[in-house]
Enzyme design. Structure first.
Site, PDB file in Angstrom:
ATOM      1  N   SER A 187      -4.206   1.168   4.862  1.00  0.00           N
ATOM      2  CA  SER A 187      -3.450   2.160   5.627  1.00  0.00           C
ATOM      3  C   SER A 187      -3.622   1.935   7.135  1.00  0.00           C
ATOM      4  O   SER A 187      -3.373   0.816   7.591  1.00  0.00           O
ATOM      5  CB  SER A 187      -3.897   3.558   5.182  1.00  0.00           C
ATOM      6  OG  SER A 187      -2.964   4.512   5.563  1.00  0.00           O
ATOM      7  N   ASP A 346       5.334   5.215  -1.535  1.00  0.00           N
ATOM      8  CA  ASP A 346       4.578   5.175  -0.289  1.00  0.00           C
ATOM      9  C   ASP A 346       5.569   5.002   0.863  1.00  0.00           C
ATOM     10  O   ASP A 346       6.373   4.062   0.847  1.00  0.00           O
ATOM     11  CB  ASP A 346       3.612   3.981  -0.345  1.00  0.00           C
ATOM     12  CG  ASP A 346       2.726   3.884   0.891  1.00  0.00           C
ATOM     13  OD1 ASP A 346       2.847   4.726   1.794  1.00  0.00           O
ATOM     14  OD2 ASP A 346       1.901   2.940   0.940  1.00  0.00           O
ATOM     15  N   HIS A 376       0.481   5.755  -2.359  1.00  0.00           N
ATOM     16  CA  HIS A 376      -0.438   5.563  -1.247  1.00  0.00           C
ATOM     17  C   HIS A 376      -1.819   6.086  -1.655  1.00  0.00           C
ATOM     18  O   HIS A 376      -1.932   7.213  -2.109  1.00  0.00           O
ATOM     19  CB  HIS A 376       0.064   6.315  -0.014  1.00  0.00           C
ATOM     20  CG  HIS A 376      -0.610   5.858   1.242  1.00  0.00           C
ATOM     21  ND1 HIS A 376      -0.255   4.688   1.879  1.00  0.00           N
ATOM     22  CD2 HIS A 376      -1.648   6.374   1.945  1.00  0.00           C
ATOM     23  CE1 HIS A 376      -1.030   4.526   2.934  1.00  0.00           C
ATOM     24  NE2 HIS A 376      -1.886   5.530   3.002  1.00  0.00           N
TER      25      HIS A 376
END
Ligand SMILES: *[C@@H]1O[C@H](CO)[C@@H](O)[C@H](O)[C@H]1NC(C)=O
Ligand SMILES: *[C@@H]1O[C@H](CO)[C@@H](O)[C@H](O)[C@H]1NC(C)=O
Length: 406
Positions: A187, A346, A376
């Protein structure tokens, strides 16, 4: 009295577990439970913030520590790994090492945790980094970089770059072969890992240091650009609770400016000029995203001639800076090879795909893993109470890649 509280909690929980989930998402029941818990925590948070007990950022940070603490409950420390907190060139890191010293130098990894540059820590990622180090028998350096909004760009990146360089230069003290060090992040950590690889490869002052080349860059559902918040994946997963468009834009905004004044404009792409939108269509055209991934909830853009020039002028230096947004680098030939993870559910899926295409076009070796039922955060749920099959798979695939390539 207690009974009423339990009842109220039960009703809220039941109410929230009826949240709609898109078809194809892995193990929606587990996610419903996570969602219901988060909604209730959010209510508590709103109460706590309104009553002046805490502020939103501190509260969110505590929630993440708490959630990750729960995740790690069933993961005891690995017996074959020791760890200690150290300072690498002024940056706090946690170093994981095998207990048993090998007679040959071993591989190393710099790990950069996720959390939107704003939340998360070496502690909250402990169960994950500890697990990776143990399974691979490597030295892993988890970087406790400073967070936005107190420390916006470039501070978090500078911390990661400093720690990485220090590790490359002092690898031998840890019995690590400096030619076998990777940088990995998920991320926002994937953004910082990609930017670090890019800086060490291209910036003159680092080139002159003759550092060993990074073995690879591992980018787990990274965020790589902040020009287009209406990519197909941003549109398709706009309201998915795991990471919705609004929160991701807030994260970028905190990292970019330390405040949230432009969030409303950013969400509709008003923060870039018509000219930039025109250029951007060449590097991040939606036509690069495979058609089969654009089937649900996607409307192709038709108008590119809009944007608030005032906002754009005040932030363009960062927006277009490849250290801030690695997709902005025009020539990427020479970058270390990459392992890139994307998940269908995501908002950041397309950031990853654009980078895969960009690196492939420049002949940088890329291994691209797309999880069609993934969301995610899968990389953090490989173990523990809400572990999912797709989470385990993403971790296993990553470990296998490392065994073969590190
Ligand atoms: C720890 O190392 C020993 C000896 O190398 C090995 O037999 C054992 O399986 C390892 N334990 C774990 C949990 O990996
Ligand atoms: C975006 O810009 C248009 C004008 O180009 C304006 O009408 C609209 O209100 C703006 N929206 C936001 C949320 O900034």
């Amino acid at each position: 009295m207690k009974l009423y509280w339990c009842l109220a909690f039960g009703v809220l929980f039941a109410y929230y577990t009826y949240c709609p989930m898109p078809d194809g998402l892995a193990e929606p029941m587990k996610l419903r439970i996570v969602f219901a818990s988060r909604q209730i925590i959010k209510l508590v948070g709103i109460g706590a913030v309104l009553s002046g007990y805490t502020d939103r950022i501190s509260f969110s940070r505590s929630v993440i520590e708490f959630e990750q603490g729960l995740l790690s409950l069933s993961c005891s420390d690995e017996p074959n790994i020791t760890f200690q907190d150290e300072i690498f060139d002024g940056v706090r890191v946690r170093v994981y090492q095998p207990v048993e010293k090998s007679d040959k130098p071993i591989a190393g990894m710099v790990y950069v945790h996720g959390g939107g540059w704003v939340v998360g820590s070496v502690d909250s990622y402990h169960y994950q980094t500890n697990y990776i180090a143990a399974r691979l028998g490597i030295v892993l350096v988890s970087v406790d970089y400073r967070l936005a909004p107190e420390h916006p760009f470039p501070v978090p990146l500078q911390d990661v770059v400093k720690a990485t360089i220090w590790f490359l230069q002092n690898a031998k003290d840890y019995n690590v072969d400096p030619e076998r060090i990777a940088v990995v992040g998920d991320s926002a950590g994937g953004n910082l890992a990609a930017a670090t690889a890019s800086l060490l490869t291209f910036q003159e002052k680092y080139k002159q240091m003759n550092l060993p080349k990074l073995k690879f860059q591992g980018l787990i559902y990274p965020c790589l650009q902040s020009l287009d918040f209406l990519t197909p994946s941003y549109q398709q997963n706009k309201n998915l609770f795991i990471l919705n468009q609004h929160l991701m834009v807030e994260f970028w905004s905190w990292y970019l400016t330390g405040h949230l004044k432009y969030v409303a404009a950013m969400k509709v792409n008003n923060h870039t000029s018509p000219q930039v939108k025109d250029n951007e269509r060449k590097i991040m055209g939606h036509d690069q995203i495979p058609t089969e991934l654009k089937k649900r909830d996607y409307i192709p853009p038709t108008d590119f001639n809009f944007g608030n020039i005032g906002i754009f002028t005040s932030i363009q230096n960062h927006l277009l800076n490849p250290s801030f947004a690695p997709l902005m680098r025009s020539i990427v030939t020479g970058l270390p090879s990459a392992y890139i993870v994307t998940a269908e559910f995501d908002v950041l899926r397309d950031d990853g795909i654009f980078y895969v295409k960009k690196l492939e076009d420049a002949n940088v070796p890329v291994t691209w893993k797309h999880y069609e039922h993934g969301y995610h955060g899968i990389f953090s749920v490989f173990k523990g109470p809400i572990a999912s099959e797709v989470g385990r798979q993403s971790m296993d695939d990553f470990l296998r890649f490392c065994r073969e390539n590190l």
